[in-house]
Motif scaffolding. Structure first.
Motif, mmCIF file in Angstrom:
data_model
loop_
_atom_site.group_PDB
_atom_site.id
_atom_site.type_symbol
_atom_site.label_atom_id
_atom_site.label_comp_id
_atom_site.label_asym_id
_atom_site.label_seq_id
_atom_site.Cartn_x
_atom_site.Cartn_y
_atom_site.Cartn_z
ATOM 1 N N VAL A 226 -8.140 -7.245 -7.102
ATOM 2 C CA VAL A 226 -7.914 -5.806 -7.209
ATOM 3 C C VAL A 226 -8.960 -5.203 -8.143
ATOM 4 C CG1 VAL A 226 -6.287 -3.988 -7.873
ATOM 5 C CG2 VAL A 226 -5.417 -6.140 -6.912
ATOM 6 N N GLU B 29 -7.913 -9.395 0.108
ATOM 7 C CA GLU B 29 -6.855 -10.395 0.214
ATOM 8 C C GLU B 29 -7.392 -11.560 1.031
ATOM 9 O OE1 GLU B 29 -2.360 -9.863 1.375
ATOM 10 O OE2 GLU B 29 -3.561 -10.059 3.206
ATOM 11 N N PHE C 292 -8.543 0.800 -7.214
ATOM 12 C CA PHE C 292 -7.436 0.157 -6.511
ATOM 13 C C PHE C 292 -7.792 -0.297 -5.086
ATOM 14 C CE2 PHE C 292 -5.429 2.842 -9.746
ATOM 15 C CZ PHE C 292 -4.824 1.844 -10.487
ATOM 16 N N THR C 293 -9.059 -0.647 -4.882
ATOM 17 C CA THR C 293 -9.436 -1.323 -3.646
ATOM 18 C C THR C 293 -9.407 -2.811 -3.932
ATOM 19 O OG1 THR C 293 -11.787 -1.238 -4.202
ATOM 20 C CG2 THR C 293 -10.895 0.571 -2.843
ATOM 21 N N MET D 214 -8.630 -4.285 1.390
ATOM 22 C CA MET D 214 -7.390 -3.542 1.183
ATOM 23 C C MET D 214 -7.626 -2.293 0.333
ATOM 24 S SD MET D 214 -5.206 -5.790 2.577
ATOM 25 C CE MET D 214 -3.601 -5.355 1.961
ATOM 26 N N GLU D 215 -6.721 -1.328 0.486
ATOM 27 C CA GLU D 215 -6.648 -0.174 -0.402
ATOM 28 C C GLU D 215 -5.233 -0.148 -0.947
ATOM 29 O OE1 GLU D 215 -8.058 3.549 1.067
ATOM 30 O OE2 GLU D 215 -9.767 2.621 2.061
ATOM 31 N N PHE D 216 -5.110 -0.202 -2.272
ATOM 32 C CA PHE D 216 -3.814 -0.247 -2.933
ATOM 33 C C PHE D 216 -3.528 1.095 -3.595
ATOM 34 C CE2 PHE D 216 -5.781 -4.531 -3.373
ATOM 35 C CZ PHE D 216 -4.917 -5.243 -2.560
ATOM 36 N N ASP D 217 -2.319 1.209 -4.155
ATOM 37 C CA ASP D 217 -2.011 2.382 -4.972
ATOM 38 C C ASP D 217 -1.806 1.934 -6.418
ATOM 39 O OD1 ASP D 217 0.605 1.367 -5.167
ATOM 40 O OD2 ASP D 217 1.352 2.673 -3.583
ATOM 41 N N ILE E 165 0.280 -1.272 -7.545
ATOM 42 C CA ILE E 165 -0.026 -2.606 -7.007
ATOM 43 C C ILE E 165 0.367 -3.715 -7.972
ATOM 44 C CG2 ILE E 165 -2.447 -2.469 -7.757
ATOM 45 C CD1 ILE E 165 -0.955 -4.454 -4.758
ATOM 46 N N ASP F 21 4.016 -4.221 -7.777
ATOM 47 C CA ASP F 21 4.338 -4.821 -6.478
ATOM 48 C C ASP F 21 4.027 -6.315 -6.471
ATOM 49 O OD1 ASP F 21 5.043 -2.283 -5.623
ATOM 50 O OD2 ASP F 21 3.169 -1.944 -4.527
#
Length: 75
Positions: A21, A30, A26-27, A44-47, A50, A53
């Motif tokens: 991450v 995985e 927050f990109t 991935m793009e996270f918020d 993350i 989570d």
């Protein structure tokens, strides 16, 4: 200013998941490592949630070396 990455991993019954991450935007990436050695790579793009989570999903912090060794093997 250098990009700061955080790394996480979790081992399931027959495969392993590693996550990188970027803490600035927050990109991330995985990697799913299958028992036969096949590696799936997904960008991935996270918020902002993350990290919460990942904790709920029982991922543990990991090191860059393990992640990058698998990543190199996937290129």
């Amino acid at each position: 200013m250098p990009t700061l990455f955080k790394y996480f991993k979790r081992t399931f019954d027959d495969y392993k998941v590693l996550v990188r991450v970027n803490t600035e935007d927050f990109t991330g990436t995985e990697l799913i490592i299958h028992p036969d050695g096949k590696i799936e790579k997904t960008e991935m793009e996270f918020d902002e949630e993350i990290f919460d989570d990942l904790a709920v999903d029982e991922f543990e912090e990991a090191g860059a070396m393990e992640f990058n060794l698998y990543l190199i093997g996937n290129t």
